[in-house]
Scaffold this motif. Structure first.
Motif: not given
Length: 282
Positions: A1-11, A70-79
């Motif tokens: 089982m692969t690790d869940p995908r995580l997003v480092a939110t802004a703070w 380029s860093a391999g990140l695929t998910h972006i959120e803005i606020e």
């Protein structure tokens, strides 16, 4: 089982800054920040308006996009957009923030733009927010993105069930909710109430965090200064995750840690601690 995908939110990746600072721009150079997020195993990141202003005036949004991918990140959120229901002619309107976020969205193509409401007692007229939210959804779709509303217990849209009521009334496919564990449990919302309020298509994003059973200071001060790593506090995060998974949500899962002690840490150390704590719950 692969690790869940995580997003480092802004703070979580911002270092020594907070929503109480004006401006709240991160002091961590954006290239260092992106590299630290990628190296810590996250799949994406969030950025606040003040960060976007700094990027626009330096690297530019296209440069940031290239750096992120380029860093391999695929998910972006803005606020964060607040007072979005006020017309352009009204005192206190947020059209300047709206313009910046849509300008960034045109280039960065975020998964969603996060919106709040404003500080104050719970609104007595939630139905009045449906039409402006629907209009905002139309605009977001034109810019290739979506709108995720975050409810906050110290704001006029104080609970997830109330936010769900407004989102349902707006009835727009580009409008949904950002479900933050802190705002769920500090608002006193039970998991049964949450299940009754949510539909799968409403859940655009989720943020995990924790806190002690009793808050310190005002709710706003507590959310900014006293959050805990996942699993270190009183929240039923396992129950929340199970409920959201049952409704079909499977990430990526945001991790949003704000506290005086957390932002004093080196960013790479903070990011690893936050990720490990989220993995322990997920």
């Amino acid at each position: 089982m692969t690790d869940p995908r995580l997003v480092a939110t802004a703070w979580t990746s911002a270092g020594d800054t907070s929503p109480m600072r004006m401006p709240a721009t991160s002091l961590v150079p954006i290239a260092e920040r992106v590299a630290a997020i990628a190296d810590s195993g996250y799949v994406g990141l969030g950025l606040i308006t003040d960060d976007l202003l700094a990027v626009r005036d330096s690297l530019g949004f296209a440069g940031l996009r290239d750096l992120i991918y380029s860093a391999g990140l695929t998910h972006i959120e803005i606020e964060l957009l607040e007072r979005w229901w006020l017309p352009r002619t009204a005192l206190g309107n947020s059209y300047d923030v709206r313009a910046l976020l849509f300008e960034a969205a045109d280039v960065l193509q975020p998964a969603f733009i996060r919106i709040g409401s404003e500080l104050g007692p719970r609104t007595g007229r939630p139905e009045a927010l449906a039409a402006p939210l629907r209009e905002l959804g139309d605009q977001a779709a034109e810019h290739g993105t979506r709108i995720a509303m975050e409810t906050m217990p110290f704001s006029i849209v104080s609970t997830v069930p109330l936010g769900a009521e407004i989102v349902a009334a707006a009835g727009h496919p580009a409008v949904g909710l950002l479900v933050d564990a802190w705002h769920v449990f500090r608002a006193g919302t039970s998991l049964d109430q949450l299940r009754a309020a949510l539909t799968p298509e409403m859940i655009f994003g989720v943020e995990l965090d924790d806190a002690s059973a009793v808050w310190s200071g005002s709710l706003f001060e507590d959310t900014v200064n006293n959050r805990l790593l996942c699993g270190e506090g009183s929240f039923d995060l396992h129950g929340l995750v199970a409920l959201l998974r049952d409704l079909g949500f499977d990430g990526p899962w945001g991790v949003e840690i704000l506290s005086e002690s957390f932002r004093a840490l080196p960013v790479r150390e903070a990011l690893k601690l936050a990720a490990d704590s989220a993995y322990s719950v997920l």
